[in-house]
Design an enzyme around this catalytic site. Structure first.
Site, PDB file in Angstrom:
ATOM      1  N   GLU A 170       0.803  -1.225   0.000  1.00 64.76           N
ATOM      2  CA  GLU A 170       0.000   0.000   0.000  1.00 64.76           C
ATOM      3  C   GLU A 170       0.836   1.276   0.000  1.00 64.76           C
ATOM      4  O   GLU A 170       0.847   2.033   0.977  1.00 64.76           O
ATOM      5  CB  GLU A 170      -0.946  -0.006   1.208  1.00 64.76           C
ATOM      6  CG  GLU A 170      -1.921  -1.165   1.202  1.00 64.76           C
ATOM      7  CD  GLU A 170      -2.859  -1.177   2.421  1.00 64.76           C
ATOM      8  OE1 GLU A 170      -2.769  -0.266   3.262  1.00 64.76           O
ATOM      9  OE2 GLU A 170      -3.677  -2.097   2.525  1.00 64.76           O
ATOM     10  N   GLU A 212      -5.073  -8.573   0.702  1.00 67.42           N
ATOM     11  CA  GLU A 212      -5.680  -8.258   2.000  1.00 67.42           C
ATOM     12  C   GLU A 212      -7.163  -8.012   1.819  1.00 67.42           C
ATOM     13  O   GLU A 212      -7.575  -7.310   0.898  1.00 67.42           O
ATOM     14  CB  GLU A 212      -5.101  -6.978   2.620  1.00 67.42           C
ATOM     15  CG  GLU A 212      -3.739  -7.122   3.211  1.00 67.42           C
ATOM     16  CD  GLU A 212      -3.258  -5.835   3.894  1.00 67.42           C
ATOM     17  OE1 GLU A 212      -4.095  -5.025   4.360  1.00 67.42           O
ATOM     18  OE2 GLU A 212      -2.039  -5.649   3.965  1.00 67.42           O
TER      19      GLU A 212
HETATM   20  O1  IFM Z   1      -3.613  -3.365   9.351  1.00 65.09           O
HETATM   21  C1  IFM Z   1      -3.666  -2.812   8.067  1.00 65.09           C
HETATM   22  C2  IFM Z   1      -2.537  -3.313   7.224  1.00 65.09           C
HETATM   23  O2  IFM Z   1      -1.306  -3.082   7.819  1.00 65.09           O
HETATM   24  C3  IFM Z   1      -2.547  -2.654   5.875  1.00 65.09           C
HETATM   25  N1  IFM Z   1      -3.852  -2.726   5.256  1.00 65.09           N
HETATM   26  C4  IFM Z   1      -5.000  -2.398   6.050  1.00 65.09           C
HETATM   27  C5  IFM Z   1      -4.970  -3.137   7.373  1.00 65.09           C
HETATM   28  C6  IFM Z   1      -6.200  -2.763   8.221  1.00 65.09           C
HETATM   29  O3  IFM Z   1      -6.223  -1.411   8.493  1.00 65.09           O
END
Ligand code: IFM
Length: 455
Positions: A164, A361
């Site tokens: 990200e 994710e």
């Molecule tokens: O915990 C985070 C992760 O580190 C990166 N993506 C979003 C998740 C939830 O906020």
């Protein structure tokens, strides 16, 4: 029944800075998050990542637990300050030994490793030299990648360079709510450019040293919807889409920053310094795009009033975190919007035609609602995962080259500025004792994996 293809990876994800703890052990240096968390008022409850889930010591048990749940792939990240404590200079063999042993333990349990090289824990030593807004940081990242890939490249088949980059750049350098806590859109855009350059350089390292590995990057992709039909809201949504999505996807997958935003940033005198061959380096071909999906943005033109996150320079406002309307929300106050997952994956497919996509994710924080017998009866998380896996199935059916899905997260963990108050885990962690208890959703995920999909 949504059945995934036989070779579909059902995984779970974590990151080093959120679970490992052992912040001062085995020769590890400080990360920017260790330093940020020591500043009063930055993290809810004054929490720090110093101990977290103590995964550094408990990793063998955590891998066994994953194996019991039938999890087929594990996305973890490598802590740069564990491998090169100051970010430059001496390499810490003990740090590499840890990831070496973690990798072997995963393979012994037939769990496919997906290693992320950067999930936000920049060594503080590099922050003191200017951090991501400084170009040298990208070069140091390539050196770090080289050390890691020399050690693990023979066994880790899947690599993500960065997690990200939008969040690392903007929450950390524009809004100041993430480490290193800076505030300025121009600084964020320069940091973003160097993050993207670091990605390109690391891909080259991976190609050289691990030619059989499949390499990609995890990008958060969020559909952006206009709050109203009027021209002002529509134009605001297009700018917001540029800011959140295209500013990253376009250089990575098309070799150019988007024209509309480039014009806007030029007018604001905020364009980052870009060297002649940078975009070619950034757009080096990848084997997959990692999509992290949580929510959509509902965006209105910024009239200077109202509520929600305001992006002043580009003149838009996000109408509260992650959407609007009367839908259910998670403990992060994020709207539950599974159809956005299908939309995000299909958009990447249509606009960028990647060879493969992994959902690297997706998941939800909910407050615990322990059942009568003391187990963790998280029906809301189960329903969330069910709906989002179905949405993944819909993307597949519509032709997306989707190859896997990783739940965020395996364990409750250090949720950045929210400390330990937001629990994303399939597995509950008691942060006093370290005890792990699979929630109902973990058992549901185990059954879904065994069935190859969701009923
Ligand atoms: O915990 C985070 C992760 O580190 C990166 N993506 C979003 C998740 C939830 O906020």
């Amino acid at each position: 029944m949504t059945r995934m293809p036989d070779d579909f990876l059902f995984g779970a994800a974590t990151s080093a800075g959120q679970i490992e703890g052992a912040a001062t052990e085995g020769g590890r240096g400080d990360s920017i998050w260790d330093v940020f968390a020591r500043r009063p008022g930055r993290i809810a409850g004054g929490a720090t990542p110093a101990t977290a889930c103590d995964h550094f010591r408990r990793y063998r048990d955590d891998v066994r637990l994953m194996a019991r749940l039938g999890i087929g792939a594990y996305r973890f990240s490598i802590a740069w300050p564990r491998v090169i404590p100051r970010g430059y200079g001496a390499v810490n063999r003990t740090g590499l030994d840890f990831y070496d042993s973690l990798t072997d333990t995963l393979l012994e349990h037939a769990i496919t490793p997906l290693a992320t090289l950067y999930h936000w824990d920049l060594p503080q030593g590099l922050q003191e030299r200017g951090g991501w807004p400084v170009r040298d940081t990208a070069r140091y990242f390539a050196d770090f990648a080289e050390q890691v890939v020399r050690r693990l490249g023979d066994r880790v088949p899947l690599w993500a360079t960065l997690n990200e980059p939008h969040v690392a750049a903007h929450l950390g350098h524009e809004h100041g709510v993430h480490a290193p806590g800076l505030r300025g859109l121009g600084t964020a855009l320069q940091a973003a450019h160097h993050l993207l350059l670091a990605h390109g350089l690391a891909v080259e390292v991976l190609r050289d040293l691990a030619p059989r590995a499949r390499v990609g990057i995890s990008v958060n992709v969020a559909p952006v919807h206009a709050a109203g039909d009027g021209d002002a809201d529509q134009a605001a949504a297009a700018r917001a889409d540029g800011y959140f999505n295209r500013w990253y996807l376009d250089p990575l997958l098309r070799g150019a920053y988007p024209e509309d935003l480039t014009d806007a940033y030029r007018e604001l005198d905020l364009l980052p310094e870009v060297h002649e061959y940078d975009l070619a380096a950034i757009a080096v071909p990848v084997d997959f795009v990692g999509v992290n999906y949580y929510f959509r943005y509902l965006v209105a033109a910024d009239g200077g009033d109202g509520t929600g996150l305001r992006q002043r320079e580009l003149g838009f406002r996000v109408l509260d975190a992650g959407g609007a309307g009367s839908r259910e929300r998670t403990a992060m106050n994020w709207e539950v919007y599974p159809e956005g997952l299908t939309e995000a994956v299909l958009r990447v497919t249509r606009d960028y035609a990647p060879a493969a996509i992994y959902l690297t994710e997706n998941g939800a924080a909910y407050d615990d609602d322990p059942g009568a017998d003391g187990d963790f009866d998280d029906r809301a998380r189960q329903a969330y995962l069910h709906a989002h896996l179905e949405a993944a199935g819909a993307a597949l059916e519509a032709g997306a080259p989707l190859r896997g899905y990783f739940v965020w997260s395996l364990l409750d963990n250090f949720e950045w500025q929210h400390g330990y108050r937001k629990r994303f885990g399939l597995v509950h962690v008691d942060f006093r004792t370290g005890a792990r208890t699979p929630r109902r959703s973990a058992l549901w995920y185990r059954d879904a994996i065994a069935a190859g999909g969701v009923p």
